[in-house]
Structures are given as structure tokens and as C-alpha cells.
Design a protein around this motif. Structure first.
Motif, PDB file in Angstrom:
ATOM      1  N   GLY A  15      14.506  10.805 -46.121  1.00  0.00           N
ATOM      2  CA  GLY A  15      15.621  11.045 -46.548  1.00  0.00           C
ATOM      3  C   GLY A  15      16.484  10.170 -47.701  1.00  0.00           C
ATOM      4  O   GLY A  15      16.831  10.234 -48.889  1.00  0.00           O
ATOM      5  N   TRP A  16      16.509   8.820 -47.009  1.00  0.00           N
ATOM      6  CA  TRP A  16      17.257   7.974 -47.727  1.00  0.00           C
ATOM      7  C   TRP A  16      16.591   7.347 -48.918  1.00  0.00           C
ATOM      8  O   TRP A  16      17.099   7.217 -50.011  1.00  0.00           O
ATOM      9  CB  TRP A  16      17.610   6.785 -46.669  1.00  0.00           C
ATOM     10  N   TYR A  19      16.894   9.836 -51.569  1.00  0.00           N
ATOM     11  CA  TYR A  19      18.023   9.686 -52.250  1.00  0.00           C
ATOM     12  C   TYR A  19      18.363   8.527 -53.006  1.00  0.00           C
ATOM     13  O   TYR A  19      18.553   8.845 -54.184  1.00  0.00           O
ATOM     14  CB  TYR A  19      19.354   9.764 -51.221  1.00  0.00           C
ATOM     15  N   HIS A  23      18.683   8.749 -57.160  1.00  0.00           N
ATOM     16  CA  HIS A  23      19.661   8.063 -57.979  1.00  0.00           C
ATOM     17  C   HIS A  23      19.333   7.066 -58.999  1.00  0.00           C
ATOM     18  O   HIS A  23      19.719   6.987 -60.024  1.00  0.00           O
ATOM     19  CB  HIS A  23      20.285   6.967 -56.677  1.00  0.00           C
ATOM     20  N   ASP A 103      27.132   5.152 -49.828  1.00  0.00           N
ATOM     21  CA  ASP A 103      26.722   5.701 -48.422  1.00  0.00           C
ATOM     22  C   ASP A 103      27.837   6.771 -48.073  1.00  0.00           C
ATOM     23  O   ASP A 103      29.008   6.287 -47.761  1.00  0.00           O
ATOM     24  CB  ASP A 103      26.413   4.815 -47.427  1.00  0.00           C
TER      25      ASP A 103
END
Length: 112
Positions: A15-16, A19, A23, A103
Motif C-alpha cells: 500500500g505504501w 501511495y 503521489h 506520512d
């Protein structure tokens, strides 16, 4: 950034990475749109900040492009690509503070 430990190896949470990819795609897409805006601003400036003047310059530019031979068209494309890359590089340089995504977990801690 969350890290999952599996045995001896550590891997980032999927998921990071998604993300981060989202971005960065937003950063590149908005920078591309800004560089196109710089081209529009250029024609407005040389047109005396009027729409009529800008359209006259664009018409002159387009008529010269259509009448050019293949070698001159290729040189035009190279120059245009170089200016596009330089403008995107300059925009990305000035937006370097937005390269690393925030974050949300760390922002909550910073607010106290």
C-alpha cells in the motif's frame, strides 16, 4: 512508512508503494500541465498580454511550421522537446519539497 518483517528480509507494505506511485504520478502530471501553461504564458507575453496578439503569434508560428521542409520540422521538434524537458526540470526543481509524500501517521504526532 510501514515495514513488514518476514524472516530475514524486510519489505515495504504494498500500500505504501502504491501511495508513493500515486503521489509521483500526480507530481509529474501537474508539472506537465504547468509546463504547458508556461508555453501559453509565453505566447501571451509576446502577444502583449492580449488574446488577439497571442493568436496572431500562434497563427504565424503554425503557418511557418506547415510551410517548412522535413529537416526544419525535425529541428523544430527537437527544440520544442528540449524546451519542454527544461521547463519540466525547472518546475520539478522548484517543487522539490513535494517529492516525498507526507506520512499521515507522523503528521498526527507532530501536532501533539
Amino acid at each position: 512508512m510501514s515495514v513488514i518483517t518476514q524472516g530475514n528480509s524486510t519489505s515495504h507494505d504494498r500500500g505504501w508503494w502504491l501511495y508513493l506511485a500515486l503521489h509521483w504520478s500526480g507530481i509529474f502530471a501537474s508539472s506537465l500541465l504547468m509546463s504547458w501553461g508556461l508555453f501559453a504564458l509565453f505566447f501571451l507575453v509576446i502577444g502583449g498580454f492580449s488574446l488577439d496578439g497571442a493568436m496572431l503569434h500562434i497563427d504565424n508560428f503554425a503557418s511557418r511550421y506547415v510551410a517548412a521542409d522535413a529537416d526544419r520540422v525535425m529541428r523544430f521538434k527537437v527544440v520544442l522537446a528540449g524546451v519542454q524537458l527544461a521547463s519540466i526540470a525547472a518546475i520539478l526543481f522548484f517543487r522539490r519539497g513535494a517529492w516525498i509524500p507526507r506520512d499521515p501517521k507522523l503528521e498526527g504526532l507532530a501536532r501533539g
